[in-house]
Design a protein around this motif. Sequence first.
Motif, mmCIF file in Angstrom:
data_model
loop_
_atom_site.group_PDB
_atom_site.id
_atom_site.type_symbol
_atom_site.label_atom_id
_atom_site.label_comp_id
_atom_site.label_asym_id
_atom_site.label_seq_id
_atom_site.Cartn_x
_atom_site.Cartn_y
_atom_site.Cartn_z
ATOM 1 N N LEU A 198 0.814 -1.213 0.000
ATOM 2 C CA LEU A 198 0.000 0.000 0.000
ATOM 3 C C LEU A 198 0.849 1.265 0.000
ATOM 4 C CD1 LEU A 198 -2.823 -1.013 2.523
ATOM 5 C CD2 LEU A 198 -3.048 -0.724 0.046
ATOM 6 N N LYS A 199 2.059 1.182 0.560
ATOM 7 C CA LYS A 199 2.884 2.367 0.725
ATOM 8 C C LYS A 199 4.046 2.470 -0.268
ATOM 9 C CE LYS A 199 1.926 3.058 5.655
ATOM 10 N NZ LYS A 199 1.254 4.357 5.419
ATOM 11 N N ALA A 200 4.452 1.332 -0.874
ATOM 12 C CA ALA A 200 5.613 1.352 -1.772
ATOM 13 C C ALA A 200 5.319 2.144 -3.038
ATOM 14 C CB ALA A 200 6.017 -0.082 -2.129
ATOM 15 N N LYS A 201 6.338 2.809 -3.548
ATOM 16 C CA LYS A 201 6.176 3.594 -4.776
ATOM 17 C C LYS A 201 6.003 2.695 -5.994
ATOM 18 C CE LYS A 201 8.741 7.715 -3.307
ATOM 19 N NZ LYS A 201 9.890 8.602 -3.607
ATOM 20 N N HIS A 202 6.709 1.566 -6.002
ATOM 21 C CA HIS A 202 6.630 0.645 -7.133
ATOM 22 C C HIS A 202 6.370 -0.773 -6.612
ATOM 23 C CE1 HIS A 202 8.150 3.808 -9.788
ATOM 24 N NE2 HIS A 202 9.079 4.057 -8.874
ATOM 25 N N PRO A 203 5.162 -1.043 -6.129
ATOM 26 C CA PRO A 203 4.865 -2.378 -5.578
ATOM 27 C C PRO A 203 4.729 -3.410 -6.691
ATOM 28 C CG PRO A 203 2.869 -1.066 -5.639
ATOM 29 C CD PRO A 203 3.998 -0.153 -6.074
ATOM 30 N N LEU A 204 4.999 -4.670 -6.355
ATOM 31 C CA LEU A 204 4.880 -5.711 -7.358
ATOM 32 C C LEU A 204 3.419 -6.046 -7.644
ATOM 33 C CD1 LEU A 204 4.193 -8.811 -6.019
ATOM 34 C CD2 LEU A 204 6.364 -8.305 -4.931
ATOM 35 N N LEU A 205 2.494 -5.660 -6.743
ATOM 36 C CA LEU A 205 1.068 -5.887 -6.950
ATOM 37 C C LEU A 205 0.298 -4.652 -6.504
ATOM 38 C CD1 LEU A 205 -1.235 -7.901 -7.671
ATOM 39 C CD2 LEU A 205 -1.274 -8.539 -5.254
ATOM 40 N N GLN A 206 -0.549 -4.135 -7.385
ATOM 41 C CA GLN A 206 -1.336 -2.939 -7.072
ATOM 42 C C GLN A 206 -2.584 -3.342 -6.278
ATOM 43 O OE1 GLN A 206 -0.568 0.140 -7.588
ATOM 44 N NE2 GLN A 206 1.135 0.028 -9.039
ATOM 45 N N LEU A 207 -2.526 -3.173 -4.963
ATOM 46 C CA LEU A 207 -3.689 -3.515 -4.141
ATOM 47 C C LEU A 207 -4.836 -2.525 -4.322
ATOM 48 C CD1 LEU A 207 -2.220 -4.751 -0.723
ATOM 49 C CD2 LEU A 207 -3.055 -6.095 -2.659
ATOM 50 N N ARG A 208 -4.586 -1.438 -5.034
ATOM 51 C CA ARG A 208 -5.670 -0.481 -5.241
ATOM 52 C C ARG A 208 -6.779 -1.063 -6.123
ATOM 53 N NH1 ARG A 208 -4.644 2.820 -10.043
ATOM 54 N NH2 ARG A 208 -2.668 2.202 -11.001
ATOM 55 N N VAL A 209 -6.531 -2.229 -6.724
ATOM 56 C CA VAL A 209 -7.605 -2.882 -7.472
ATOM 57 C C VAL A 209 -8.777 -3.213 -6.554
ATOM 58 C CG1 VAL A 209 -6.118 -3.859 -9.252
ATOM 59 C CG2 VAL A 209 -6.530 -5.161 -7.158
ATOM 60 N N LEU A 210 -8.481 -3.385 -5.252
ATOM 61 C CA LEU A 210 -9.538 -3.727 -4.296
ATOM 62 C C LEU A 210 -10.402 -2.522 -3.938
ATOM 63 C CD1 LEU A 210 -7.547 -6.134 -1.938
ATOM 64 C CD2 LEU A 210 -9.250 -6.746 -3.658
ATOM 65 N N LYS A 211 -9.992 -1.318 -4.377
ATOM 66 C CA LYS A 211 -10.856 -0.158 -4.178
ATOM 67 C C LYS A 211 -12.087 -0.223 -5.081
ATOM 68 C CE LYS A 211 -7.209 3.062 -2.752
ATOM 69 N NZ LYS A 211 -6.522 4.345 -3.072
ATOM 70 N N ASN A 212 -11.978 -0.997 -6.149
ATOM 71 C CA ASN A 212 -13.105 -1.192 -7.054
ATOM 72 C C ASN A 212 -14.095 -2.145 -6.376
ATOM 73 O OD1 ASN A 212 -14.596 -2.768 -9.271
ATOM 74 N ND2 ASN A 212 -13.695 -1.077 -10.424
ATOM 75 N N ARG A 213 -15.300 -1.650 -6.089
ATOM 76 C CA ARG A 213 -16.274 -2.398 -5.295
ATOM 77 C C ARG A 213 -16.628 -3.750 -5.930
ATOM 78 N NH1 ARG A 213 -21.969 -1.694 -5.650
ATOM 79 N NH2 ARG A 213 -23.117 -2.573 -3.889
ATOM 80 N N ASN A 214 -16.914 -3.729 -7.217
ATOM 81 C CA ASN A 214 -17.285 -4.974 -7.879
ATOM 82 C C ASN A 214 -16.148 -5.986 -7.866
ATOM 83 O OD1 ASN A 214 -19.817 -4.046 -8.384
ATOM 84 N ND2 ASN A 214 -19.597 -3.923 -10.605
ATOM 85 N N PHE A 215 -14.923 -5.490 -8.101
ATOM 86 C CA PHE A 215 -13.791 -6.412 -8.112
ATOM 87 C C PHE A 215 -13.538 -7.003 -6.731
ATOM 88 C CE2 PHE A 215 -9.317 -7.458 -7.606
ATOM 89 C CZ PHE A 215 -9.142 -8.340 -8.670
#
Length: 501
Positions: free
Chosen positions: A234-251
């Motif tokens: 959540l905090k890394a500038k270049h994470p290996l996985l974008q957890l922000r995908v979970l901000k999408n309610r349907n996803f």
Amino acid sequence: MAAFMEVLDTTIVNVALPHIAGALGSSYDDATWALTSYLVANGIVLTISGWLSRLFGRKRYFLICIIGFTAMSFMCGLSTSLPMLIIFRLAQGFFGGGLQPCQQSIILDIFPPSQRGAAFSLTAIATIVAPVLGPLLGGWLTDNFSWRWIFYVNVPFGIITTILVAILLEDPPWERSRRERIDVVGISLISIGLGCLEIMTDRGEDLDWFASPFIRLMAIMGVGCTVAAIIWLLKAKHPLLQLRVLKNRNFALGTLMIGVVGMVLYASAVIVPQFAQQVQGYTATLAGELLAPGGVAIILLIPVVGQLMKRGVPLHYIIAFGFFTMALSLFLAAQLYADVDFRFLVLCRIRQTAPLAFLFVPINMLAFSTLPRSLNADGSALFSMVRNYFGSQAISLSGALLTESRQVHQNDVSSYMYLPRSEVHNYLVHGQKLAEAHGFAPLRAQAWSMYHLYNIFQQQVAMLAYNEVFDILGLVALGMVPLCLIAAPPRKPKAAPGGAH
């Protein structure tokens, strides 16, 4: 074909474990590491497959995974010791972990949203039917040839798949290889966290759970590293996985739903043939045949579900119906009895697997309907990881729950098995007379009668344990129904294109 091979190998080993243990001179418990090692490596790589796809380019990474998976399958078949088999199964799981996410992101990019339902329907045949056919194919190969052929069977399909992917597949511009920073911290935390949690659940029952220092260590490392990985991503500038995908309610909701589907799919695909072999005395082939009609039911129902979506039935209604019927089928399966026959078990399995046709494709459509194209790779990696990792955890936990439940029911039922009790006494006397009528000496007839009663006692205890596990899985599926009803607005799946880009 690639996804089918990979998913098949999560269950094809199950019915062959006794044969593997005997051939390699190990115990059954030790032989289960052949399954655990694959699931651990698979779960770890599923999480980072999106990053690896960006690093190598999706086509190149897909080919690496197919070739590596095929080669390691061949080496598994050549293994001459259990440690050798475990090492190659780890490598097989490592390469196999990239197959499903790559396949899913390819479909998301190639097919426009209006055609994704048909594409995911074909995917569903591979992803749902493979774990159903795994025990059937594994049992047949083991009984008629050798356990080694459950690995060799991947080789010709791997070669064909490699050639077809090399010829037919091209990466879109946004999926070609590009410079990626290596997220050493993220990779390390995810690998240690998920790996330790899988080992904890798989070996916990054998080592008496938290009474074991090893299990406590695995729990602390697993939970600690997983939490640290989430914070880092959540905090890394270049994470290996974008957890922000979970901000999408349907996803987010779709990912949770597919995780529950994975739990029920994988757990039931293991405990049904296990019950048939260990309690009913079926051969590996016959135990695998129990699952085949369920796969046929899914194939027949998937086009029906496609028509429902085309006619505008809201996705969340279809998904809710799928979870409700799945829960009902599991509650009905929790009615095992002593004289249960093959037909009853086949019908139970058909009822358990048929609802998956109403779940897999609609959940995929729901999850990716509003996800931006730039997040398809990360979303596919996380989506596939949750399904497989929840499934692998369900395999381990259902096995542990069966053992715990048998111990509890054994203590309960044994309190009624004292000799002065009239029912017990009369049964033993009747059994002894029956044995003597067949020529047994009095002492041997008495021993036979006691042995026969003990076998019935063990069978009854086992059935109570299996029924309890089915009830728990049913409750898990039923708990998803209310979530389905609030998951998505009541709109046609064709409305998804606007949000896809």
